[in-house]
Enzyme design. Structure first.
Site, PDB file in Angstrom:
ATOM      1  CB  SER A   1      -0.954   0.023   1.193  1.00  0.00           C
ATOM      2  OG  SER A   1      -0.251   0.245   2.395  1.00  0.00           O
TER       3      SER A   1
ATOM      4  CE  LYS B   1      -2.609   2.339   4.815  1.00  0.00           C
ATOM      5  NZ  LYS B   1      -2.344   1.435   3.742  1.00  0.00           N
TER       6      LYS B   1
END
Length: 184
Positions: free
Chosen positions: A40, A81
């Site tokens: 990701s 993230k």
């Protein structure tokens, strides 16, 4: 002679106890290792990269836009993230461009992926309100996204992240040796 032996054992025991306590304090309050699990954050981070999480920094200072953070996600896992939106920000992606409070922002860490994409934008167009039901990022929360925008479970899916869920920021890859570097 027995007294000297007893003293030596006690000194070694004290040194071992101090070392274990010091390792505990460093690991749980200052720095911790983390393994990137998944793709990701590609191309910035790769699956199985090993990084150091700086827990101290986020206890003292405010998070900064585009920092890479580690936080407790709703599924009971830790996610890694990038911070896109800070409290009070109105966010929008339009034609693969990030707009914060109406101003366009460059995201140089995405350029490599944008060049590879031929079938549409890397980041689909959306507004914060469409994804979270809120016009701005709430106070005490962050809007985060993975760099691999087409394959990242992030604030577009799980909502904003509370400051209390943030473990710390990370910018140092220490393994594999061929990838040792500081991330921007």
């Amino acid at each position: 002679m027995a007294e000297k032996k007893k003293n030596e054992v006690w000194e070694w025991s004290k040194a071992l106890i101090i070392a274990v306590l010091l390792a505990f304090v460093i690991r749980y309050f200052l720095f911790a290792p983390i393994v990137v699990d998944g793709e990701s954050m590609m191309p910035t981070l790769h699956d199985q990269d090993r990084m150091i999480v700086n827990k101290l920094n986020y206890k003292i200072s405010d998070p900064k836009r585009f920092d890479i953070i580690v936080f407790h996600a709703p599924e009971g896992k830790d996610y890694i993230k990038r911070i896109i939106g800070l409290p009070g920000d109105a966010l929008e992606y339009k034609d693969d461009v990030l707009y914060i409070n109406g101003k366009a922002y460059e995201e140089p860490y995405l350029e490599e992926y944008k060049k590879q994409v031929v079938d549409g934008p890397l980041t689909e167009s959306f507004t914060l309100e469409e994804k979270t039901g809120k016009k701005t990022v709430p106070e005490g929360e962050l809007f985060v996204m993975g760099d691999n925008r087409r394959d990242s479970k992030d604030s577009r899916h799980i909502g904003t992240v509370s400051f209390e869920k943030v473990l710390g920021n990370t910018s140092v890859i220490y393994w594999p040796v061929s990838d040792i570097r500081i991330i921007k």
